[in-house]
Design a protein around this motif. Structure first.
Motif, PDB file in Angstrom:
ATOM      1  N   GLU A 209     -28.978  19.611  -1.729  1.00  0.00           N
ATOM      2  CA  GLU A 209     -29.092  20.520  -2.837  1.00  0.00           C
ATOM      3  C   GLU A 209     -28.448  21.867  -2.477  1.00  0.00           C
ATOM      4  OE1 GLU A 209     -33.077  21.679  -4.798  1.00  0.00           O
ATOM      5  OE2 GLU A 209     -32.822  22.698  -2.890  1.00  0.00           O
ATOM      6  N   SER A 210     -28.691  22.479  -1.046  1.00  0.00           N
ATOM      7  CA  SER A 210     -28.128  23.734  -0.712  1.00  0.00           C
ATOM      8  C   SER A 210     -28.138  23.531   0.732  1.00  0.00           C
ATOM      9  CB  SER A 210     -29.271  24.595  -1.020  1.00  0.00           C
ATOM     10  OG  SER A 210     -30.381  24.349  -0.603  1.00  0.00           O
ATOM     11  N   GLU A 211     -27.760  24.777   1.406  1.00  0.00           N
ATOM     12  CA  GLU A 211     -27.667  24.947   2.788  1.00  0.00           C
ATOM     13  C   GLU A 211     -28.636  25.915   3.270  1.00  0.00           C
ATOM     14  OE1 GLU A 211     -23.722  25.018   3.969  1.00  0.00           O
ATOM     15  OE2 GLU A 211     -23.021  22.995   3.499  1.00  0.00           O
ATOM     16  N   SER A 213     -28.300  28.069   7.028  1.00  0.00           N
ATOM     17  CA  SER A 213     -27.665  28.234   8.214  1.00  0.00           C
ATOM     18  C   SER A 213     -26.665  27.156   8.390  1.00  0.00           C
ATOM     19  CB  SER A 213     -28.622  28.350   9.183  1.00  0.00           C
ATOM     20  OG  SER A 213     -29.660  29.455   9.086  1.00  0.00           O
ATOM     21  N   GLY A 214     -26.037  26.730   7.593  1.00  0.00           N
ATOM     22  CA  GLY A 214     -25.056  25.678   7.404  1.00  0.00           C
ATOM     23  C   GLY A 214     -25.611  24.166   7.608  1.00  0.00           C
ATOM     24  N   HIS A 215     -26.933  23.967   7.429  1.00  0.00           N
ATOM     25  CA  HIS A 215     -27.314  22.789   7.509  1.00  0.00           C
ATOM     26  C   HIS A 215     -27.795  22.595   6.247  1.00  0.00           C
ATOM     27  CE1 HIS A 215     -27.273  23.041  12.137  1.00  0.00           C
ATOM     28  NE2 HIS A 215     -27.949  24.166  11.844  1.00  0.00           N
ATOM     29  N   PRO A 216     -27.772  20.888   5.879  1.00  0.00           N
ATOM     30  CA  PRO A 216     -28.130  20.477   4.552  1.00  0.00           C
ATOM     31  C   PRO A 216     -29.481  20.568   4.418  1.00  0.00           C
ATOM     32  CG  PRO A 216     -27.436  18.664   5.912  1.00  0.00           C
ATOM     33  CD  PRO A 216     -27.071  20.017   6.601  1.00  0.00           C
ATOM     34  N   ILE A 217     -29.914  20.906   2.900  1.00  0.00           N
ATOM     35  CA  ILE A 217     -31.153  20.604   2.326  1.00  0.00           C
ATOM     36  C   ILE A 217     -31.196  19.787   1.356  1.00  0.00           C
ATOM     37  CG2 ILE A 217     -33.194  21.659   1.315  1.00  0.00           C
ATOM     38  CD1 ILE A 217     -32.589  24.312   2.642  1.00  0.00           C
ATOM     39  N   TYR A 218     -31.915  18.639   1.684  1.00  0.00           N
ATOM     40  CA  TYR A 218     -31.965  17.410   0.672  1.00  0.00           C
ATOM     41  C   TYR A 218     -32.952  17.500  -0.477  1.00  0.00           C
ATOM     42  CZ  TYR A 218     -28.601  15.153   3.924  1.00  0.00           C
ATOM     43  OH  TYR A 218     -27.520  15.097   4.900  1.00  0.00           O
ATOM     44  N   ARG A 219     -32.661  16.725  -1.537  1.00  0.00           N
ATOM     45  CA  ARG A 219     -33.512  16.827  -2.711  1.00  0.00           C
ATOM     46  C   ARG A 219     -33.676  15.313  -3.266  1.00  0.00           C
ATOM     47  NH1 ARG A 219     -33.740  17.724  -8.463  1.00  0.00           N
ATOM     48  NH2 ARG A 219     -35.934  18.616  -8.859  1.00  0.00           N
ATOM     49  N   LEU A 220     -34.719  14.861  -3.612  1.00  0.00           N
ATOM     50  CA  LEU A 220     -34.682  13.567  -4.158  1.00  0.00           C
ATOM     51  C   LEU A 220     -34.467  13.526  -5.601  1.00  0.00           C
ATOM     52  CD1 LEU A 220     -35.442  10.439  -3.510  1.00  0.00           C
ATOM     53  CD2 LEU A 220     -37.757  11.138  -4.402  1.00  0.00           C
ATOM     54  N   THR A 228     -20.276  14.903 -10.257  1.00  0.00           N
ATOM     55  CA  THR A 228     -20.438  15.171  -8.788  1.00  0.00           C
ATOM     56  C   THR A 228     -19.879  16.899  -8.717  1.00  0.00           C
ATOM     57  OG1 THR A 228     -18.039  14.420  -8.334  1.00  0.00           O
ATOM     58  CG2 THR A 228     -20.079  13.175  -7.842  1.00  0.00           C
ATOM     59  N   GLY A 229     -20.516  17.399  -7.673  1.00  0.00           N
ATOM     60  CA  GLY A 229     -19.901  18.706  -7.345  1.00  0.00           C
ATOM     61  C   GLY A 229     -20.643  19.933  -8.397  1.00  0.00           C
ATOM     62  N   SER A 230     -20.471  21.147  -8.118  1.00  0.00           N
ATOM     63  CA  SER A 230     -21.110  22.261  -9.085  1.00  0.00           C
ATOM     64  C   SER A 230     -20.058  22.774  -9.741  1.00  0.00           C
ATOM     65  CB  SER A 230     -21.690  23.324  -7.841  1.00  0.00           C
ATOM     66  OG  SER A 230     -22.723  22.822  -7.138  1.00  0.00           O
ATOM     67  N   PRO A 231     -20.401  23.182 -10.929  1.00  0.00           N
ATOM     68  CA  PRO A 231     -19.390  24.250 -11.699  1.00  0.00           C
ATOM     69  C   PRO A 231     -19.122  25.242 -11.104  1.00  0.00           C
ATOM     70  CG  PRO A 231     -21.627  23.627 -13.028  1.00  0.00           C
ATOM     71  CD  PRO A 231     -21.951  23.172 -11.574  1.00  0.00           C
ATOM     72  N   LYS A 232     -17.643  25.331 -11.230  1.00  0.00           N
ATOM     73  CA  LYS A 232     -16.846  26.436 -10.479  1.00  0.00           C
ATOM     74  C   LYS A 232     -16.509  27.699 -11.432  1.00  0.00           C
ATOM     75  CE  LYS A 232     -15.676  23.489  -6.597  1.00  0.00           C
ATOM     76  NZ  LYS A 232     -16.062  22.376  -7.083  1.00  0.00           N
ATOM     77  N   ASN A 233     -15.903  26.904 -12.515  1.00  0.00           N
ATOM     78  CA  ASN A 233     -15.207  28.090 -13.500  1.00  0.00           C
ATOM     79  C   ASN A 233     -15.768  27.921 -14.956  1.00  0.00           C
ATOM     80  OD1 ASN A 233     -13.436  29.001 -11.456  1.00  0.00           O
ATOM     81  ND2 ASN A 233     -12.160  27.349 -11.812  1.00  0.00           N
ATOM     82  N   LEU A 234     -16.733  28.797 -15.256  1.00  0.00           N
ATOM     83  CA  LEU A 234     -17.034  28.684 -16.675  1.00  0.00           C
ATOM     84  C   LEU A 234     -16.564  29.875 -17.446  1.00  0.00           C
ATOM     85  CD1 LEU A 234     -19.266  27.103 -18.001  1.00  0.00           C
ATOM     86  CD2 LEU A 234     -20.800  28.759 -17.506  1.00  0.00           C
ATOM     87  N   ILE A 235     -15.715  29.288 -18.219  1.00  0.00           N
ATOM     88  CA  ILE A 235     -14.994  30.157 -19.160  1.00  0.00           C
ATOM     89  C   ILE A 235     -15.390  30.046 -20.539  1.00  0.00           C
ATOM     90  CG2 ILE A 235     -12.504  31.151 -20.056  1.00  0.00           C
ATOM     91  CD1 ILE A 235     -11.543  29.469 -17.446  1.00  0.00           C
ATOM     92  N   PHE A 236     -15.928  30.792 -21.354  1.00  0.00           N
ATOM     93  CA  PHE A 236     -16.770  30.401 -22.598  1.00  0.00           C
ATOM     94  C   PHE A 236     -16.718  31.715 -23.433  1.00  0.00           C
ATOM     95  CE2 PHE A 236     -19.502  32.458 -19.615  1.00  0.00           C
ATOM     96  CZ  PHE A 236     -20.425  33.415 -20.418  1.00  0.00           C
TER      97      PHE A 236
END
Length: 444
Positions: A209-211, A213-220, A228-236
């Motif tokens: 879900e996030s990090e 200090s560089g370590h992953p945090i998991y979410r069920l 997959t992946g997060s939105p990067k460019n939202l042009i609207f």
């Protein structure tokens, strides 16, 4: 009806036992309840029941969940979650036992196992066995801290009730057990992979879900077709000439508007676990406009300018009229005129290739767990050409829909005639009410 009455009684009992007549109105307001006056001699429970009257079973369950979690009322919270998870795929006891076996006898690495479990289960009030005088908290300390390895994680799960508790609580237990405060290093992804192999049989997975200090945090979450992946460019909110876009940093995929910048908006902040909320969009706009005094109104007017038809304007207006009061800070942003495919060329000038069929979406919702909802408002241009029905135009549209669905988007189409006239309001309300139930969108 019986369950609705039961959950109302549980909430009312908790409120009447934990608060005074004087403090009931304030705590009620915190949970969206208007407490009647005590002037007529009503008891605290009677006042609470009056405030709860008219609430749906689902609304009562949300109140019970939040009240139970805030006051550590385990039974109340679990009763509520049983309602809220009624249509949610189960995580079976077999799966939970197999997950426990993945941990062996070490649930949470460097973290204090007693403190971690105590955050989620009332082990300070649970006895160990039928005739024991020792509380479960002391037994966990003895068998997992004083004598490590004496209990397996499967035994722990049996004792605390993790094999039968709500999915929400079980998920939070796994997330806490995998938190980088307790587990870091190369063994963590190996453990997560093993757990996911078990979870996938019930339709779930642990995802980063996030990090921290560089370590992953998991979410069920559930396994879904979401992109997959997060939105990067939202042009609207395009309301003029097509903007000319370049890459300011091609390595980082940072875009730059080279011309016609005023005809569109570019949201450039990270989009987190809850998708993109209206309040986040307003805060971004407030910063962009140098702390505008009425940023929400200004942004609403700017977005309204991008709408292309009366039907789109009705959708946009009704959405905020209905759901801004209901959902408050949890309201997903209804984003108009969003570029999906961006072709730098002018389609009419193309000779050697075809342009993208669908470059913009009428509306986009970015919900939690990477769910992306596309709403299209179809006028005659979606199935006709030069005023005549066209199978080619229609085929291009449904082909683009297929591609979008295969990429993980959900698409819902409205005919423009559905969104004008006296029935439009109810039709829009019915659609979003069902959408929110499907994706568990609730107020905050």
């Amino acid at each position: 009806m019986a369950r609705r009455i039961h959950i109302s009684e549980m909430i009312a009992n908790k409120l009447s036992n934990a608060y005074t007549h004087a403090t009931l109105p304030a705590i009620g307001e915190e949970f969206g309840l208007t407490m009647p006056s005590a002037a007529d001699g009503s008891s605290k429970k009677e006042r609470a029941l009056q405030a709860l009257a008219g609430k749906t079973e689902y609304e009562l369950a949300e109140i019970a969940r939040d009240l139970g979690r805030q006051s550590r009322a385990f039974g109340l919270e679990e009763e509520a979650l049983a309602i809220l998870e009624r249509n949610t795929p189960a995580i079976s006891e077999i799966t939970r036992r197999d997950i426990a076996k993945c941990f062996g006898d070490d649930l949470c690495g460097e973290r204090d196992v007693v403190a971690l479990v105590k955050e989620l289960f009332p082990i300070e009030m649970m006895t160990f066995g039928t005739f024991s005088l020792r509380i479960l908290e002391e037994e966990i300390q003895q068998h997992m801290v004083n004598f490590p390895g004496d209990w397996s994680v499967e035994t722990l799960f049996e004792q605390i009730g993790a094999l039968t508790c709500s999915i929400d609580r079980f998920g939070r237990l796994l997330e806490a057990a995998l938190h980088p405060l307790g587990r870091r290093g190369p063994e963590l992804p190996i453990l997560v992979t093993a757990i996911n192999e078990v979870l996938r049989l019930d339709g779930y997975r642990l995802a980063i879900e996030s990090e921290l200090s560089g370590h992953p945090i998991y979410r069920l979450g559930t396994i879904s077709r979401s992109p997959t992946g997060s939105p990067k460019n939202l042009i609207f909110a395009s309301n003029g000439p097509k903007p000319e876009i370049g890459l300011g940093d091609a390595i980082n995929n940072d875009i730059t508007i080279l011309s016609n910048a005023s005809s569109c908006l570019v949201y450039d902040k990270p989009i987190g676990r809850d998708g993109l909320l209206w309040r986040e969009l307003v805060e971004w706009w407030r910063d962009l406009q140098d702390h505008s005094a009425d940023a929400a109104k200004d942004l609403g007017q700017r977005l309204h300018q991008s709408l292309a038809s009366d039907a789109e304007r009705q959708m946009f207006k009704t959405y905020f009229q209905l759901y801004h009061p209901k959902l408050g800070g949890a309201l997903p942003a209804l984003i108009p005129q969003v570029y999906l495919h961006y072709d730098p060329a002018v389609v009419s000038a193309l000779r050697h290739r075809k342009g993208f069929v669908r470059q913009r979406m009428d509306f986009l919702l970015l919900l939690r767990d990477r769910v992306r909802i596309v709403i299209e408002v179809d006028g005659s241009q979606h199935f006709s050409q030069d005023g005549k029905p066209s199978l080619n135009v229609y085929a291009d549209m449904v082909s683009a829909d297929r591609d979008l669905r295969l990429s993980g988007y959900e698409i819902y189409r409205f005919g423009s005639n559905e969104l004008v006239g006296g029935q439009a309001f109810g039709r829009i309300e019915s659609f979003f009410d069902r959408l929110w139930r499907l994706y568990k969108v609730t107020g905050a």
